[in-house]
Design an enzyme around this catalytic site. Sequence first.
Site, PDB file in Angstrom:
ATOM      1  N   SER A  73       0.792  -1.231   0.000  1.00 42.47           N
ATOM      2  CA  SER A  73       0.000   0.000   0.000  1.00 42.47           C
ATOM      3  C   SER A  73       0.824   1.281   0.000  1.00 42.47           C
ATOM      4  O   SER A  73       0.255   2.368  -0.088  1.00 42.47           O
ATOM      5  CB  SER A  73      -0.948   0.010   1.208  1.00 42.47           C
ATOM      6  OG  SER A  73      -2.036  -0.857   0.984  1.00 42.47           O
ATOM      7  N   LYS A  93       0.055   3.638  -2.739  1.00 45.15           N
ATOM      8  CA  LYS A  93      -1.023   4.622  -2.639  1.00 45.15           C
ATOM      9  C   LYS A  93      -0.483   6.055  -2.599  1.00 45.15           C
ATOM     10  O   LYS A  93      -1.231   7.004  -2.838  1.00 45.15           O
ATOM     11  CB  LYS A  93      -1.887   4.345  -1.406  1.00 45.15           C
ATOM     12  CG  LYS A  93      -2.757   3.086  -1.522  1.00 45.15           C
ATOM     13  CD  LYS A  93      -3.620   2.888  -0.274  1.00 45.15           C
ATOM     14  CE  LYS A  93      -4.646   1.772  -0.443  1.00 45.15           C
ATOM     15  NZ  LYS A  93      -4.089   0.431  -0.287  1.00 45.15           N
ATOM     16  N   SER A 133      -6.021   2.668   4.788  1.00 43.94           N
ATOM     17  CA  SER A 133      -5.500   1.993   3.589  1.00 43.94           C
ATOM     18  C   SER A 133      -6.613   1.283   2.844  1.00 43.94           C
ATOM     19  O   SER A 133      -6.422   0.184   2.303  1.00 43.94           O
ATOM     20  CB  SER A 133      -4.387   1.015   3.968  1.00 43.94           C
ATOM     21  OG  SER A 133      -3.467   0.848   2.926  1.00 43.94           O
TER      22      SER A 133
END
Length: 390
Positions: A99, A102, A157
């Site tokens: 993640s 991101k 997340s």
Amino acid sequence: MTIGFSSRTVRSTCLLCVAGLLTLVPAAAAARPGRPDPLPPGGTTARTSPLYRPGTQVRPHPGAPRVPEVSALSWVVADAGTGDVLAANDAHRRLPPASTLKTLFALTVLPALPGGLHHTVSTEDLSGIGPGSSLVGVVEGQTYRVSDLWNGVFLNSGNDAVHVLASLTGGWSATAARMQAVARALGARDTHVSSPDGYDAPGQVSSAYDLAVFGRAGLRRPDFARYCATVDALFPGRDGGAYGIMNTNRLLTGADGVAPYPGLIGVKNGYTSNAGNTLVAAARRDGRTLVVTVMNPQDGGGHAVYEEARALLDWGFEADGEVDPVGSLVPESGRPRQGPQAAPAVTAAAKPAGDGPGWPGTGAIAGAAVLGAGVVALVLRLRLVRDEGS
């Protein structure tokens, strides 16, 4: 009066945003979205950079503190202001990012979506979420502010929030292609985007170097910096209620027995079974900001990523002025020239915002932000005029 967008209106608007972004970023960056570039920035000559050598790279002065021994497969310590890389280990090793990717998603999509917009989530928005994904709890049929969805991305997340935001800006594949182009514009050549939320996908990789580039670029945006430093927030629930969510970056919150790091200002953590634990962390002390990337520690369990980042941040602040840079997060084309051929000094009025040099990639992203906001504002005005006339 609450102003919302129909799905069709938003998608029409966002096609213009996508076109603007792809026009503004360098054509060469957008021309090859399918794989990481085979050569480092600057071509074959850049292969001599210490950052492309295996093992730990550092240039200490006599008496400088020793770099801590950490178990991560790859890591970087850099000055967020200057972009100088102070030390690194296998900085360009291509690994699954989880993640932490991101950060690139946010850099790509934030400019196109003002936080105050409202959107009612459809079934299509939530399609394709990978099994076992982290979720913030986005519900089909409920209306959310874009800013709430960003809290879901940065704090929880939430892959569900990522899917909704991507659907608002052209769809999953278009978002991946735009992320690839933005990465190239920033000089990040190791990244291959297959799944914008960071979910494990064939061929998806990044590097400690690229993730540090994304973290540094994000901190130069006030909205990104605000979201990634938020400890907790309320997320809309059913029937007008709300529930609390907390940032999963334990170095920021001090949760689960991890001591919070003094001066930490973000950025993003991640985990998948394929990537292991990953982290981009930034901290500020005495007017200086460091950004550290840690990818997949091999020892110490799930909290090792935080403790290894802590050790590297401590070293970076202690080593201030005691090491020479081993590289830079700034693309060579964006660095100021030296000597008689140097470009004229930038005036105060023309100097880019932030505490580091400006980059062509940053200009492209800023241009996209202006274009996206302008198009959205135009559609809002047209919708208001139509509603008032009905």
